[in-house]
Design an enzyme around this catalytic site. Sequence first.
Site, PDB file in Angstrom:
ATOM      1  CG  ASN A   1      -7.955   4.320  -3.871  1.00  0.00           C
ATOM      2  OD1 ASN A   1      -6.745   4.143  -3.895  1.00  0.00           O
ATOM      3  ND2 ASN A   1      -8.813   3.358  -3.538  1.00  0.00           N
TER       4      ASN A   1
ATOM      5  NE  ARG B   1      -6.940  -4.641  -5.398  1.00  0.00           N
ATOM      6  CZ  ARG B   1      -6.213  -4.218  -4.371  1.00  0.00           C
ATOM      7  NH1 ARG B   1      -6.506  -4.584  -3.132  1.00  0.00           N
ATOM      8  NH2 ARG B   1      -5.187  -3.401  -4.558  1.00  0.00           N
ATOM      9  CG  ASP B   2      -6.917   0.019  -3.648  1.00  0.00           C
ATOM     10  OD1 ASP B   2      -6.952  -0.539  -2.543  1.00  0.00           O
ATOM     11  OD2 ASP B   2      -6.252   1.053  -3.859  1.00  0.00           O
TER      12      ASP B   2
ATOM     13  CG  HIS C   1      -1.915   3.727  -5.477  1.00  0.00           C
ATOM     14  ND1 HIS C   1      -2.707   2.742  -6.016  1.00  0.00           N
ATOM     15  CD2 HIS C   1      -2.488   4.036  -4.290  1.00  0.00           C
ATOM     16  CE1 HIS C   1      -3.705   2.475  -5.187  1.00  0.00           C
ATOM     17  NE2 HIS C   1      -3.586   3.246  -4.123  1.00  0.00           N
TER      18      HIS C   1
ATOM     19  CG  HIS D   1      -4.742   6.661  -0.752  1.00  0.00           C
ATOM     20  ND1 HIS D   1      -5.343   5.836   0.146  1.00  0.00           N
ATOM     21  CD2 HIS D   1      -4.472   5.884  -1.842  1.00  0.00           C
ATOM     22  CE1 HIS D   1      -5.443   4.609  -0.359  1.00  0.00           C
ATOM     23  NE2 HIS D   1      -4.907   4.613  -1.556  1.00  0.00           N
TER      24      HIS D   1
ATOM     25  CB  CYS E   1      -8.291   6.585   4.800  1.00  0.00           C
ATOM     26  SG  CYS E   1      -6.708   6.521   5.656  1.00  0.00           S
TER      27      CYS E   1
END
Lengths: 304, 304
Positions: A251, A17-18, A209, A211, A242
Amino acid sequence: MQSALPQQVKIVEVGPRDGLQNEKETIPAEIKIALVDRLTAAGFANIEAASFVSPKWVPQMATSAEVMAGIARKPGVIYSVLTPNMKGFEAALAAGADEVVIFSSASEAFAQKNINCSIAESIARFAEVAAAAKLNNIRLRGSISCAFGCPYQGEVAPASVADVVKRLRDLGCDEIDIADTIGVGTALQVQHVMQLVAQDFPIASLSGHFHDTYGQALANIYASLEVGISIFHSSVAGLGGCPYAKGATGNVATEDVLFLLQGLGIQTGINLDAVVDAGQFISTHLGRKAVSRAGNALAAKRLG
Amino acid sequence: MQSALPQQVKIVEVGPRDGLQNEKETIPAEIKIALVDRLTAAGFANIEAASFVSPKWVPQMATSAEVMAGIARKPGVIYSVLTPNMKGFEAALAAGADEVVIFSSASEAFAQKNINCSIAESIARFAEVAAAAKLNNIRLRGSISCAFGCPYQGEVAPASVADVVKRLRDLGCDEIDIADTIGVGTALQVQHVMQLVAQDFPIASLSGHFHDTYGQALANIYASLEVGISIFHSSVAGLGGCPYAKGATGNVATEDVLFLLQGLGIQTGINLDAVVDAGQFISTHLGRKAVSRAGNALAAKRLG
């Protein structure tokens, strides 16, 4: 410090998804299904599989119902979907999602720029979705972006993160993500924020979460483990760039996180080799090299 | 944990030597000189500038005398060179090196495979170089490869690292590097080894040399800081690949390390923007993107 680290960690795999949502080329549903199925087989207990948003805003997620219908579910695995509103929630319910994800920002500037309202308003708008999730016995997760810095306002006060945590808690969230959307957080800052918000929400249900935009994600995960965080988001093959710095990393890669956790002797229930395979599978489809250092090193070693 | 971190850190910039030595295309001396001069201007207190090895073995380093003669030295900055033997030492002396570097491995398999002798023999062979360095008042640094794992034998016992540290100490080394040549070390292992060897050598003169092959370098640096290590090696633009896994990452990028240290409030005396410039300069010359997440993100932000 060894005794302070959690013995077990839950990885929420967000690649499908992300990770994929910003890909420009449409990825066929069968590829996404094959990816989720590989991740399920690899042993993840939680996979962010789809997003029921308007296809006008995120065209790549238009296949979400198809993906949710096509995946081979393993009992006990949580398949999460993003739901921006009641329409999204109804679709998630119909698709049999195990968890719905609502979201806000810890930055007022980000909230205004992205959804044209205040943080408080943005969360209040989710009250109906939250109530519906409770009514239908679906897990509710809240995600807080820009917890360590914002592309528009720069610094974000830890107190703002804590305020959003309390609002999401009051909506009934079972789990809350503290997200470093632009990857600018560093280890001590991360420990400070995590310890602060743990005063208002059970630390066992807080997730990090991170990055890797500035290369800090693994150090931040290690620092989070030291203060007791035991849920982390990551993306196979480092899927997802990004949007705030073209060509920069997004991520943190799941393979890198698993290599760290293995080294620390922390259990995840996930087979790293199978994750490397899944990363090579999707990277081959996308026609590019995986953005995972451990993934690429392990794949290179196999070739000899 | 905040109080335990060092307030100041020395970065040894190894890009011009360790980073460039495996480049296939010959890099003109003037480019190397321009790179070292940019690094000097950026504020590094220690730069590994050259290597007086046989050009038969490392053709890229054939220009070392020219580089050492051409750089604009800043008083107080240590310009280090690698010296495998007395011939190399004489050349380093003639070139006015501030520090010579001798080296060994913590892995018997690695020593046998690479120099066809035991670890103990390899160190004994450096006795003459060490004595000559002392006689000429030149700093002596000892570098220990494969301290956290070996491409040939796999695991390396922490006791082996400690044994090599003692041998290098007994030769008179002023500084000793604990190097993760293949990048497989993880945070708790790193803390364990660092704490062990600090029993035999002053921790203020121990350095961590980490590779990012599996994405662990920043976490390992953070973990090292927690146990008091205050010298780290890094390579601008992540110069230097991994000869043991084709296409994999090697030296940790200086830009990423500086981003971490800045975030932790630790002083280095180095200007990150100037390092990003130096990284873009050499990457442009090499015709490829820098292998630094922070470097690329900061460069992308400048372009807007």
